[in-house]
Design a protein around this motif. Structure first.
Motif, PDB file in Angstrom:
ATOM      1  N   PRO A  93     -54.708  57.029  56.974  1.00 32.17           N
ATOM      2  CA  PRO A  93     -55.219  55.748  56.467  1.00 32.17           C
ATOM      3  C   PRO A  93     -56.424  55.227  57.265  1.00 32.17           C
ATOM      4  CG  PRO A  93     -52.821  55.720  56.555  1.00 32.17           C
ATOM      5  CD  PRO A  93     -53.259  56.967  57.260  1.00 32.17           C
ATOM      6  N   THR A  94     -56.385  55.373  58.583  1.00 27.58           N
ATOM      7  CA  THR A  94     -57.507  54.916  59.407  1.00 27.58           C
ATOM      8  C   THR A  94     -58.755  55.747  59.150  1.00 27.58           C
ATOM      9  OG1 THR A  94     -55.980  54.178  61.131  1.00 27.58           O
ATOM     10  CG2 THR A  94     -58.271  54.505  61.773  1.00 27.58           C
ATOM     11  N   LEU A  95     -58.589  57.050  59.084  1.00 28.94           N
ATOM     12  CA  LEU A  95     -59.743  57.931  58.876  1.00 28.94           C
ATOM     13  C   LEU A  95     -60.361  57.702  57.500  1.00 28.94           C
ATOM     14  CD1 LEU A  95     -58.263  61.203  60.426  1.00 28.94           C
ATOM     15  CD2 LEU A  95     -59.884  59.616  61.476  1.00 28.94           C
ATOM     16  N   ARG A  96     -59.518  57.617  56.480  1.00 28.17           N
ATOM     17  CA  ARG A  96     -60.051  57.390  55.135  1.00 28.17           C
ATOM     18  C   ARG A  96     -60.673  56.008  55.018  1.00 28.17           C
ATOM     19  NH1 ARG A  96     -55.075  60.419  51.932  1.00 28.17           N
ATOM     20  NH2 ARG A  96     -56.220  62.357  51.482  1.00 28.17           N
ATOM     21  N   GLY A  97     -60.023  54.999  55.625  1.00 28.78           N
ATOM     22  CA  GLY A  97     -60.574  53.647  55.550  1.00 28.78           C
ATOM     23  C   GLY A  97     -61.914  53.531  56.237  1.00 28.78           C
ATOM     24  N   GLY A  98     -62.123  54.298  57.308  1.00 27.01           N
ATOM     25  CA  GLY A  98     -63.370  54.192  58.054  1.00 27.01           C
ATOM     26  C   GLY A  98     -64.487  55.090  57.564  1.00 27.01           C
ATOM     27  N   LEU A  99     -64.152  56.182  56.845  1.00 29.16           N
ATOM     28  CA  LEU A  99     -65.186  57.175  56.549  1.00 29.16           C
ATOM     29  C   LEU A  99     -65.371  57.520  55.074  1.00 29.16           C
ATOM     30  CD1 LEU A  99     -64.513  59.697  59.477  1.00 29.16           C
ATOM     31  CD2 LEU A  99     -66.400  58.066  59.282  1.00 29.16           C
ATOM     32  N   THR A 100     -64.346  57.345  54.237  1.00 31.75           N
ATOM     33  CA  THR A 100     -64.484  57.812  52.854  1.00 31.75           C
ATOM     34  C   THR A 100     -65.584  57.083  52.105  1.00 31.75           C
ATOM     35  OG1 THR A 100     -62.150  58.448  52.765  1.00 31.75           O
ATOM     36  CG2 THR A 100     -63.288  58.156  50.672  1.00 31.75           C
ATOM     37  N   SER A 101     -65.617  55.753  52.194  1.00 31.59           N
ATOM     38  CA  SER A 101     -66.652  55.014  51.463  1.00 31.59           C
ATOM     39  C   SER A 101     -68.035  55.348  51.992  1.00 31.59           C
ATOM     40  CB  SER A 101     -66.390  53.506  51.566  1.00 31.59           C
ATOM     41  OG  SER A 101     -66.456  53.070  52.913  1.00 31.59           O
ATOM     42  N   VAL A 102     -68.151  55.549  53.314  1.00 30.66           N
ATOM     43  CA  VAL A 102     -69.435  55.947  53.894  1.00 30.66           C
ATOM     44  C   VAL A 102     -69.851  57.306  53.359  1.00 30.66           C
ATOM     45  CG1 VAL A 102     -70.617  56.549  56.041  1.00 30.66           C
ATOM     46  CG2 VAL A 102     -69.062  54.593  55.985  1.00 30.66           C
ATOM     47  N   ALA A 103     -68.892  58.224  53.289  1.00 32.45           N
ATOM     48  CA  ALA A 103     -69.199  59.555  52.776  1.00 32.45           C
ATOM     49  C   ALA A 103     -69.702  59.498  51.341  1.00 32.45           C
ATOM     50  CB  ALA A 103     -67.953  60.441  52.867  1.00 32.45           C
ATOM     51  N   GLU A 104     -69.051  58.689  50.505  1.00 32.00           N
ATOM     52  CA  GLU A 104     -69.469  58.580  49.106  1.00 32.00           C
ATOM     53  C   GLU A 104     -70.872  57.998  48.991  1.00 32.00           C
ATOM     54  OE1 GLU A 104     -66.287  56.255  47.580  1.00 32.00           O
ATOM     55  OE2 GLU A 104     -65.001  57.978  47.137  1.00 32.00           O
ATOM     56  N   GLN A 105     -71.157  56.955  49.756  1.00 32.88           N
ATOM     57  CA  GLN A 105     -72.468  56.304  49.665  1.00 32.88           C
ATOM     58  C   GLN A 105     -73.588  57.160  50.227  1.00 32.88           C
ATOM     59  OE1 GLN A 105     -71.953  52.521  51.621  1.00 32.88           O
ATOM     60  NE2 GLN A 105     -70.209  51.958  50.325  1.00 32.88           N
ATOM     61  N   ALA A 106     -73.262  57.986  51.244  1.00 37.55           N
ATOM     62  CA  ALA A 106     -74.295  58.767  51.924  1.00 37.55           C
ATOM     63  C   ALA A 106     -74.392  60.203  51.424  1.00 37.55           C
ATOM     64  CB  ALA A 106     -74.012  58.770  53.425  1.00 37.55           C
ATOM     65  N   ALA A 107     -73.752  60.506  50.279  1.00 38.92           N
ATOM     66  CA  ALA A 107     -73.756  61.870  49.737  1.00 38.92           C
ATOM     67  C   ALA A 107     -73.200  62.857  50.751  1.00 38.92           C
ATOM     68  CB  ALA A 107     -75.160  62.271  49.291  1.00 38.92           C
ATOM     69  N   HIS A 108     -72.014  62.523  51.276  1.00 37.49           N
ATOM     70  CA  HIS A 108     -71.303  63.374  52.227  1.00 37.49           C
ATOM     71  C   HIS A 108     -69.865  63.554  51.755  1.00 37.49           C
ATOM     72  CE1 HIS A 108     -74.629  62.966  55.006  1.00 37.49           C
ATOM     73  NE2 HIS A 108     -73.972  63.589  55.975  1.00 37.49           N
ATOM     74  N   ILE A 109     -69.177  64.445  52.415  1.00 36.12           N
ATOM     75  CA  ILE A 109     -67.730  64.542  52.267  1.00 36.12           C
ATOM     76  C   ILE A 109     -67.099  64.376  53.647  1.00 36.12           C
ATOM     77  CG2 ILE A 109     -67.624  65.926  50.172  1.00 36.12           C
ATOM     78  CD1 ILE A 109     -67.339  68.420  51.917  1.00 36.12           C
ATOM     79  N   MET A 110     -65.931  63.735  53.670  1.00 35.64           N
ATOM     80  CA  MET A 110     -65.145  63.667  54.882  1.00 35.64           C
ATOM     81  C   MET A 110     -64.130  64.801  54.850  1.00 35.64           C
ATOM     82  SD  MET A 110     -62.435  60.860  56.349  1.00 35.64           S
ATOM     83  CE  MET A 110     -61.187  61.425  55.198  1.00 35.64           C
ATOM     84  N   VAL A 111     -64.058  65.551  55.934  1.00 33.42           N
ATOM     85  CA  VAL A 111     -63.187  66.718  56.005  1.00 33.42           C
ATOM     86  C   VAL A 111     -62.296  66.583  57.229  1.00 33.42           C
ATOM     87  CG1 VAL A 111     -63.092  69.238  56.164  1.00 33.42           C
ATOM     88  CG2 VAL A 111     -64.952  68.135  54.896  1.00 33.42           C
ATOM     89  N   ILE A 112     -61.003  66.854  57.064  1.00 31.42           N
ATOM     90  CA  ILE A 112     -60.061  66.815  58.179  1.00 31.42           C
ATOM     91  C   ILE A 112     -59.415  68.194  58.287  1.00 31.42           C
ATOM     92  CG2 ILE A 112     -57.994  65.729  59.138  1.00 31.42           C
ATOM     93  CD1 ILE A 112     -58.648  63.270  57.416  1.00 31.42           C
ATOM     94  N   VAL A 113     -59.507  68.789  59.467  1.00 34.84           N
ATOM     95  CA  VAL A 113     -58.913  70.102  59.706  1.00 34.84           C
ATOM     96  C   VAL A 113     -57.854  69.987  60.788  1.00 34.84           C
ATOM     97  CG1 VAL A 113     -61.129  71.170  59.156  1.00 34.84           C
ATOM     98  CG2 VAL A 113     -60.451  70.946  61.536  1.00 34.84           C
ATOM     99  N   ASP A 114     -56.911  70.917  60.792  1.00 32.32           N
ATOM    100  CA  ASP A 114     -55.890  70.919  61.839  1.00 32.32           C
ATOM    101  C   ASP A 114     -56.388  71.695  63.052  1.00 32.32           C
ATOM    102  OD1 ASP A 114     -55.610  73.623  61.201  1.00 32.32           O
ATOM    103  OD2 ASP A 114     -53.677  73.373  60.208  1.00 32.32           O
ATOM    104  N   ALA A 115     -55.526  71.799  64.070  1.00 29.61           N
ATOM    105  CA  ALA A 115     -55.939  72.442  65.313  1.00 29.61           C
ATOM    106  C   ALA A 115     -56.224  73.926  65.125  1.00 29.61           C
ATOM    107  CB  ALA A 115     -54.853  72.255  66.377  1.00 29.61           C
TER     108      ALA A 115
END
Length: 420
Positions: free
Chosen positions: A86-108
Motif C-alpha cells: 500500500p505504501t509503495l503503490r500510494g507513493g509511486l503508482t500515480s507518479v508512474a502513470e503521469q510520467a510514462a513509467h511503470i513501478m516494478v517490485i521484485v523479490d530478493a
C-alpha cells in the motif's frame, strides 16, 4: 533513518540526448576493447565487468525464465513485501502513470512480483519480456537498475547505454533496495522504469524516499508486535523465575529478568526448542511462546567456541558459523557486519577504531560509527570478539570461505579494504 548518497545517471545540467550518445560511445568502446572516450560510473563499470566474466551477450534477446501463475503467487506470499505494497503503490503508482513509467517490485531473488503504472509502457515492457514473474537479475538480463541494486545493495539509476544489453538502451530505470527492519534482510527492490527520453535526475531520490517510508512503516508494525509480545512476556518471566529472556523470532527482546538489558540477541538460523549455545549467554534452554521464544541460560561457564567460519561465497547471504564443544551455531550477517568481520579476519592482530574506519570508509575520522557497530557485534557474538584492538579472540580458529573471484567477495561493498 540516515542519509544515503544517491548518484543519478544523468549529471546535473546535462543534455539527455547528448549524454546518451556519449554513453553509447563508451559502451561500444568497452565491448570492442578500444580505448574508452570516458569512464563509466563505478557502479556501471563494476557491473559490466561482472557481465564480461559471465560471458553475457550484449545482443542477446533470449527470454529470461518466467514463473507460472502458481509460482508467482507463492513468491508474493513468501516475499515479505505484501505489507509494504500500500505504501509503495500510494507513493509511486500515480507518479508512474503521469510520467510514462511503470513501478516494478521484485523479490530478493530478482523475480518481478508486481507491475503498476502506464498501460502504454507496460505494453512496451511486455515486448522486452519485462513482465510479472520474470527473473530480472543481472545474470539473466545484464546490467540494469533492478539487478544491479540487488548486487550493490544501494539505490541505482541506469540510463540508456549504461545497460549492458543493447535492447535495453531505450530505457531508463531507477531502483532502490527494500530491507526488513527486523533483521536487515534484503526483501527486494522497488523500481521506476520508462523510456530513456523520460530520464530525470530526481527519479532516484523519489524511489528511495518512498522505499524508505515503506521500511519505516514495516518498523512501526514490528514495534507494535513487539509491544504485544511484551505484554505476554512479563507474567511469563515472573512465573518462571531466575534468569530468562523473551524474544521474538528475530531476536528482538520483549522482556528480560536477571540479565543485562539488550535490544536484540543474535539467534541461529532454524532455531528449535531444546538446548542451544548462544554467543550472548552461553548454553541455553529454548522454549516456544506465542510470537517468539523463552530463553533461559542453563550454565554460568559455558564452553567457549573454538572455531569460526565466515562464509562470503553468497553475494546476498553472508553467514557466520560458530562451533565449539557446545555445538554449532549459524547466523546470517548484515552487509555492514559482514564487511567488518571480513576485515578483522584479514587482520588477526587486530584493528583500532580509526584503522577500521579507514578500512571501511576510506576516512579515519569515522571512528565513532565504527565503535557503535563494533559494540553491537560484540553484544551479538560474545567471547569470539575482543577489543583494544578489535579482533577475533586469539584462541579461536578463523576460516574464511570466499568465492572463486576476488571481485565477487561482498560485491555490494565499497570498503577500500575489500575493493582495494
Amino acid at each position: 533513518m540516515g542519509q544515503r548518497d544517491l548518484e543519478a545517471a544523468l549529471p546535473a545540467g546535462a543534455d539527455p540526448r547528448r549524454h546518451a550518445r556519449v554513453l553509447a560511445q563508451v559502451h561500444e568502446a568497452a565491448l570492442s576493447g578500444k580505448e574508452l572516450p570516458s569512464r563509466p560510473r563505478p557502479v556501471v563499470d563494476a557491473s559490466w565487468q561482472r557481465m564480461r566474466r559471465l560471458g553475457m551477450d550484449p545482443d542477446s534477446r533470449a527470454a529470461a525464465p518466467v514463473l507460472t501463475v502458481e509460482q508467482l503467487e507463492a513468491r508474493r506470499r513468501a516475499s515479505g513485501l505484501v505489507e509494504a505494497l500500500p505504501t509503495l503503490r500510494g507513493g509511486l503508482t500515480s507518479v508512474a502513470e503521469q510520467a510514462a513509467h511503470i513501478m516494478v517490485i521484485v523479490d530478493a531473488g530478482g523475480n518481478v512480483l508486481w507491475r503498476d503504472g502506464s498501460a502504454a509502457i507496460r505494453r512496451r515492457a511486455d515486448s522486452l519480456g519485462f513482465v510479472e514473474g520474470v527473473d530480472w537479475q543481472e545474470e539473466a538480463v545484464g546490467t540494469n537498475a533492478i539487478g544491479t541494486a540487488l548486487v550493490a545493495r544501494r539505490p541505482v539509476q541506469m540510463y540508456a547505454a549504461e545497460h549492458y544489453v543493447r535492447s535495453h538502451h531505450s530505457w531508463t530505470c531507477a531502483a532502490a533496495p527494500l530491507h526488513d527492519p527486523r533483521d536487515g534482510r534484503l526483501l527486494g527492490v522497488v523500481d521506476l522504469s520508462g523510456p530513456a527520453s523520460t530520464v530525470h535526475a530526481t527519479t532516484l531520490a523519489l524511489v528511495d524516499a518512498v522505499t524508505r517510508l515503506a521500511e519505516s512503516q514495516l518498523r512501526t508494525t514490528h514495534l507494535t508486535e513487539l509491544e504485544r509480545l511484551r505484554g505476554f512476556a512479563v507474567p511469563v518471566l515472573a512465573k518462571v523465575g531466575g534468569r530468562a529472556v523473551v524474544a521474538d523470532e528475530h531476536g528482538w527482546v520483549a522482556a528480560a529478568a536477571g540479565l543485562a538489558p539488550v535490544d536484540r540477541i543474535a539467534l541461529p538460523a532454524n532455531l528449535a526448542p531444546g538446548g542451544v549455545w548462544l554467543p550472548a549467554y552461553g548454553h541455553c534452554a529454548v522454549e516456544p511462546v506465542p510470537g517468539g521464544w523463552l530463553i533461559r541460560p542453563t550454565e554460568t561457564d559455558a564452553a567457549q567456541p573454538t572455531r569460526v567460519v565466515l562464509d562470503v561465497r553468497s553475494p546476498r547471504a553472508p553467514e557466520l558459523t560458530v562451533a565449539g564443544a557446545a555445538g554449532t551455531w549459524t547466523h546470517r550477517l548484515s552487509p555492514r557486519h559482514a564487511e567488518m568481520l571480513y576485515v578483522l579476519a584479514s587482520h588477526r592482530d587486530g584493528r583500532s577504531a580509526s584503522e577500521l574506519s579507514s578500512d571501511l570508509f576510506g576516512d579515519a575520522s569515522r571512528a565513532v560509527t565504527v565503535r557503535a557497530e563494533m559494540s553491537r557485534l560484540r553484544r551479538h557474538f560474545g567471547g569470539i570478539l575482543g577489543a583494544k584492538p578489535y579482533r577475533f579472540a586469539d584462541d579461536v580458529e578463523v576460516l574464511v570461505r570466499r568465492p572463486p573471484s576476488p571481485e565477487a567477495v561482498l560485491p555490494h561493498s565499497l570498503a577500500p579494504a575489500i575493493r582495494g
